[in-house]
Design an enzyme around this catalytic site. Structure first.
Site, PDB file in Angstrom:
ATOM      1  N   TYR A   1     -22.077 -27.466   4.022  1.00  0.00           N
ATOM      2  CA  TYR A   1     -20.916 -27.873   4.814  1.00  0.00           C
ATOM      3  C   TYR A   1     -19.852 -26.778   4.830  1.00  0.00           C
ATOM      4  O   TYR A   1     -19.359 -26.402   5.902  1.00  0.00           O
ATOM      5  CB  TYR A   1     -20.328 -29.168   4.253  1.00  0.00           C
ATOM      6  CG  TYR A   1     -18.947 -29.477   4.780  1.00  0.00           C
ATOM      7  CD1 TYR A   1     -18.768 -29.986   6.064  1.00  0.00           C
ATOM      8  CD2 TYR A   1     -17.815 -29.236   3.997  1.00  0.00           C
ATOM      9  CE1 TYR A   1     -17.498 -30.249   6.555  1.00  0.00           C
ATOM     10  CE2 TYR A   1     -16.544 -29.493   4.479  1.00  0.00           C
ATOM     11  CZ  TYR A   1     -16.388 -30.001   5.763  1.00  0.00           C
ATOM     12  OH  TYR A   1     -15.123 -30.244   6.249  1.00  0.00           O
TER      13      TYR A   1
ATOM     14  N   HIS B   1     -11.933 -21.743   6.271  1.00  0.00           N
ATOM     15  CA  HIS B   1     -12.016 -22.411   7.569  1.00  0.00           C
ATOM     16  C   HIS B   1     -10.652 -22.316   8.258  1.00  0.00           C
ATOM     17  O   HIS B   1      -9.608 -22.317   7.587  1.00  0.00           O
ATOM     18  CB  HIS B   1     -12.359 -23.895   7.424  1.00  0.00           C
ATOM     19  CG  HIS B   1     -13.692 -24.143   6.788  1.00  0.00           C
ATOM     20  ND1 HIS B   1     -14.047 -25.376   6.256  1.00  0.00           N
ATOM     21  CD2 HIS B   1     -14.761 -23.331   6.596  1.00  0.00           C
ATOM     22  CE1 HIS B   1     -15.271 -25.296   5.770  1.00  0.00           C
ATOM     23  NE2 HIS B   1     -15.725 -24.074   5.952  1.00  0.00           N
TER      24      HIS B   1
ATOM     25  N   HIS C   1      -7.590 -22.774   5.614  1.00  0.00           N
ATOM     26  CA  HIS C   1      -7.651 -23.251   4.239  1.00  0.00           C
ATOM     27  C   HIS C   1      -8.905 -22.721   3.563  1.00  0.00           C
ATOM     28  O   HIS C   1      -9.887 -22.357   4.204  1.00  0.00           O
ATOM     29  CB  HIS C   1      -7.616 -24.784   4.184  1.00  0.00           C
ATOM     30  CG  HIS C   1      -8.709 -25.442   4.963  1.00  0.00           C
ATOM     31  ND1 HIS C   1      -8.635 -25.664   6.319  1.00  0.00           N
ATOM     32  CD2 HIS C   1      -9.917 -25.943   4.587  1.00  0.00           C
ATOM     33  CE1 HIS C   1      -9.729 -26.263   6.748  1.00  0.00           C
ATOM     34  NE2 HIS C   1     -10.536 -26.439   5.709  1.00  0.00           N
TER      35      HIS C   1
ATOM     36  N   HIS D   1     -11.949 -23.167   0.674  1.00  0.00           N
ATOM     37  CA  HIS D   1     -12.785 -24.013  -0.168  1.00  0.00           C
ATOM     38  C   HIS D   1     -13.436 -23.114  -1.224  1.00  0.00           C
ATOM     39  O   HIS D   1     -14.079 -22.123  -0.873  1.00  0.00           O
ATOM     40  CB  HIS D   1     -13.918 -24.674   0.634  1.00  0.00           C
ATOM     41  CG  HIS D   1     -13.474 -25.701   1.610  1.00  0.00           C
ATOM     42  ND1 HIS D   1     -13.365 -27.048   1.291  1.00  0.00           N
ATOM     43  CD2 HIS D   1     -13.114 -25.603   2.920  1.00  0.00           C
ATOM     44  CE1 HIS D   1     -12.963 -27.726   2.351  1.00  0.00           C
ATOM     45  NE2 HIS D   1     -12.810 -26.877   3.357  1.00  0.00           N
TER      46      HIS D   1
END
Length: 241
Positions: free
Chosen positions: A22, A107, A120, A122
């Protein structure tokens, strides 16, 4: 409008490989067009070129109900340029995960509320710490053996820590995250700053804003969206005074 968002999550056995896909926008998530950059580091030799192997091994061999990964989700200041954000990411990752195995992605989806990009970071990482011993995928995620480390799995960083110690670590991590963002903003000549503290700790008498989510935002009128945006800007202006 710099604002602080730092969410710390964990993923149980069976969820890591899918979450890695993801954030990297792979497989069924490949149609999303908001991926800016991705990478990984500190992986064992058997997964050095393919972090998916690491997360799949964790999903398979971690103990039942155990956390295979933890994750930092961090908003990146809109005031920074692409290159300035890249420098900030390079500073944030080692500060957040140290030498633990990790995979990251940046992203930048377009905000449903304001129409601007919402960059942001991850960073998903394993709590299993390197100790210099080469282990197979199965052994790496097995139970740690304190007397004979070579016979067991890698020790988890959170192992043996009480709830208070873990809470203090989270507070310090969030503080470090805010400090690095503010250092990047200052270096870029920006006056905006972020604050990791709660509204109450900042002395602000305001109910925290509820996360709206894309579905709720799509149902809002343009006037309602404008009202929310104006309230946010007013809050940030008052905080900067």
């Amino acid at each position: 409008m710099a604002s602080f968002h730092h969410c710390i999550k964990s993923g149980k056995k069976g969820t890591a490989a899918n979450h890695a896909a993801y954030i990297a926008r792979q497989g069924k998530y490949g149609q999303r067009e908001d991926l800016i950059s991705t990478g990984h580091g500190n992986m064992p030799a058997w997964a050095s070129d393919n972090p998916a192997l690491f997360w799949k091994a964790g999903d398979k061999h971690e103990r039942a109900n155990g956390a295979v990964y933890r994750e930092h989700e961090i908003a990146l200041p809109a005031e920074l340029t692409h290159e300035q954000r890249k420098e900030l990411v390079d500073d944030l990752i080692p500060a957040m995960v140290g030498d633990k195995p990790y995979q990251y992605a940046v992203h930048a989806p377009r905000s449903a509320l304001e129409g601007k990009t919402n960059a942001h970071l991850h960073v998903m990482f394993s709590d299993r710490m390197h100790d210099g011993i080469e282990r197979s995928p199965e052994q790496m995620f097995s139970r740690y053996n304190a007397k004979h480390p070579e016979r067991g799995g890698c020790r988890k960083d959170s192992g043996g820590k009480n709830r208070l110690a873990l809470r203090d670590e989270v507070i310090q991590t969030r503080k470090t995250c805010a400090e690095l963002q503010n250092a990047a903003l200052e270096k870029a000549g920006q006056t905006a700053r972020v604050d990791h503290r709660t509204l109450k700790e900042q002395g602000i008498d305001r109910t925290p804003e509820r996360h709206l989510g894309p579905v709720r935002i799509q149902a809002m009128s343009e006037d309602e969206k404008a009202s929310v945006v104006e309230a946010r800007r007013d809050h940030l202006h008052r905080r900067a005074m």
